[in-house]
Design a protein around this motif. Structure first.
Motif, PDB file in Angstrom:
ATOM      1  N   ASP A 186       1.210  11.423   3.959  1.00 34.31           N
ATOM      2  CA  ASP A 186      -0.007  10.595   3.982  1.00 34.31           C
ATOM      3  C   ASP A 186      -0.007   9.592   5.128  1.00 34.31           C
ATOM      4  O   ASP A 186      -1.053   9.005   5.430  1.00 34.31           O
ATOM      5  N   GLY A 222      -7.555   2.022   5.027  1.00 30.92           N
ATOM      6  CA  GLY A 222      -8.477   1.773   3.914  1.00 30.92           C
ATOM      7  C   GLY A 222      -9.352   2.971   3.630  1.00 30.92           C
ATOM      8  O   GLY A 222      -9.480   3.900   4.421  1.00 30.92           O
ATOM      9  N   LYS A 223     -10.001   2.895   2.459  1.00 31.61           N
ATOM     10  CA  LYS A 223     -10.801   4.023   1.990  1.00 31.61           C
ATOM     11  C   LYS A 223     -12.233   3.931   2.528  1.00 31.61           C
ATOM     12  O   LYS A 223     -12.688   2.854   2.869  1.00 31.61           O
ATOM     13  N   PRO A 264      -2.210   0.917   6.327  1.00 27.27           N
ATOM     14  CA  PRO A 264      -3.229   1.967   6.179  1.00 27.27           C
ATOM     15  C   PRO A 264      -4.643   1.415   6.341  1.00 27.27           C
ATOM     16  O   PRO A 264      -4.928   0.285   5.939  1.00 27.27           O
ATOM     17  N   HIS A 321       0.818  -1.213   0.000  1.00 27.82           N
ATOM     18  CA  HIS A 321       0.000   0.000   0.000  1.00 27.82           C
ATOM     19  C   HIS A 321       0.851   1.262   0.000  1.00 27.82           C
ATOM     20  O   HIS A 321       0.338   2.354   0.244  1.00 27.82           O
ATOM     21  N   SER A 335      -8.609  -0.310  -1.267  1.00 29.76           N
ATOM     22  CA  SER A 335      -7.182  -0.367  -0.974  1.00 29.76           C
ATOM     23  C   SER A 335      -6.588   1.032  -0.901  1.00 29.76           C
ATOM     24  O   SER A 335      -6.615   1.769  -1.885  1.00 29.76           O
ATOM     25  N   PRO A 336      -6.053   1.418   0.247  1.00 29.09           N
ATOM     26  CA  PRO A 336      -5.388   2.718   0.355  1.00 29.09           C
ATOM     27  C   PRO A 336      -4.065   2.710  -0.397  1.00 29.09           C
ATOM     28  O   PRO A 336      -3.482   1.644  -0.649  1.00 29.09           O
ATOM     29  N   ASN A 337      -3.584   3.879  -0.746  1.00 30.45           N
ATOM     30  CA  ASN A 337      -2.315   3.991  -1.457  1.00 30.45           C
ATOM     31  C   ASN A 337      -1.582   5.230  -0.951  1.00 30.45           C
ATOM     32  O   ASN A 337      -1.984   6.368  -1.236  1.00 30.45           O
ATOM     33  N   LEU A 338      -0.524   5.022  -0.190  1.00 35.41           N
ATOM     34  CA  LEU A 338       0.260   6.124   0.343  1.00 35.41           C
ATOM     35  C   LEU A 338       1.265   6.578  -0.713  1.00 35.41           C
ATOM     36  O   LEU A 338       2.117   5.798  -1.122  1.00 35.41           O
ATOM     37  N   ASN A 395      -3.217  -0.130  -6.616  1.00 30.87           N
ATOM     38  CA  ASN A 395      -4.236   0.135  -5.599  1.00 30.87           C
ATOM     39  C   ASN A 395      -5.313   1.091  -6.100  1.00 30.87           C
ATOM     40  O   ASN A 395      -6.428   1.107  -5.570  1.00 30.87           O
TER      41      ASN A 395
END
Length: 268
Positions: free
Chosen positions: A169, A267-268, A265, A149, A161-164, A155
């Motif tokens: 972030d 998650g969205k 992370p 992630h 799926s979160p994406n840093l 992602n």
């Protein structure tokens, strides 16, 4: 009569001899056990140092790129082991196939620490193989994967799926609790991307391992965090898997997955 007295000769009985041998065997076993523990502790310290050095390179990359995290875009599907993307990455290539450190040198972190040894745990005895699956005696060049992630474009296609993409972030969890690098299971590793379902993943997929972590440090694993420190975690359950994308094997195994998801992370 002036006979000289003959000295009485003393000798070990069989029982006494066996007792002495048993004591020596016990002492040797204790000494060997102590030596093995010392060796394991030394290797664990070396592994912690390696993954810490790799994480410092990861932080320096972000410092040099206005806080943007290094890409992690060399990814294979866990289920079919076919390539999903071959974009720029901190570690391109397939570690099972890499016969030399060339792919490490192609990685975006190489300019920040040009020491190939920091990419491999000293206890990792897994070897490379040919495209046909034939095992070769040469040790692999890499033992670590990056959290999937962290700046991975795949992602963006998954709403859960979160994406840093930037260091700023990293807020939930905070940098000291957000894992970056981890040792993947040597039988399941493909690329340099450690896939993990976030807790927000629906349909009970958050009870499945995508990639499985290693357990080579006395049923433990070494991993690093976004603030630069590294730790060894002891797992509650063995990691006896031979492929990626598997459901957790027990309640304790699920607890291990939850522990790692809580360092991921939200998650969205």
């Amino acid at each position: 009569m002036n006979r000289k007295r003959q000295p009485i000769q003393q000798a070990f009985s069989l029982v006494e001899l066996l007792v002495v041998i048993a004591i020596i065997a016990i002492l040797a076993a204790l000494l060997l056990s102590s030596v093995m523990r010392s060796k394991e502790q030394g290797q664990r310290v070396a592994c912690l140092n390696n993954i810490r050095q790799l994480t410092l390179a990861w932080i320096m990359y972000a410092d040099d790129h206005d806080g943007r995290l290094v890409p992690n875009n060399w990814v294979y599907y866990a289920s079919s082991q076919t390539q999903l993307t071959n974009g720029v990455s901190w570690a391109p290539g397939v570690t099972k196939l890499d016969a030399d450190p060339e792919n490490l040198r192609r990685g975006l972190l190489w300019p920040y620490n040009q020491t190939a040894g920091i990419y491999r745990c000293p206890t990792d005895k897994s070897t490379i193989q040919t495209l046909s699956g034939e095992k070769l005696p040469q040790l692999r060049t890499r033992s670590y994967n990056m959290n999937g992630h962290i700046n991975c474009d795949v992602n963006d296609d998954d709403p859960f799926s979160p994406n840093l993409t930037k260091y700023s972030d990293i807020t939930s969890p905070a940098p000291a609790q957000q894992f970056v690098f981890i040792e993947p299971h040597p039988d399941t590793v493909i690329d340099g991307h450690f896939g993990i379902f976030p807790l927000s993943q629906p349909n009970n997929f958050n009870q499945w391992w995508i990639d499985v972590p290693a357990a080579r440090h006395n049923q433990g694993v070494v991993l690093s965090f976004a603030d630069g420190h590294a730790e060894r975690w002891k797992w509650s359950a063995p990691k006896n898997f031979n492929r990626p994308l598997v459901k957790t094997a027990s309640t304790n195994d699920l607890a291990d997955l939850r522990r790692l998801q809580n360092a991921t992370p939200k998650g969205k």
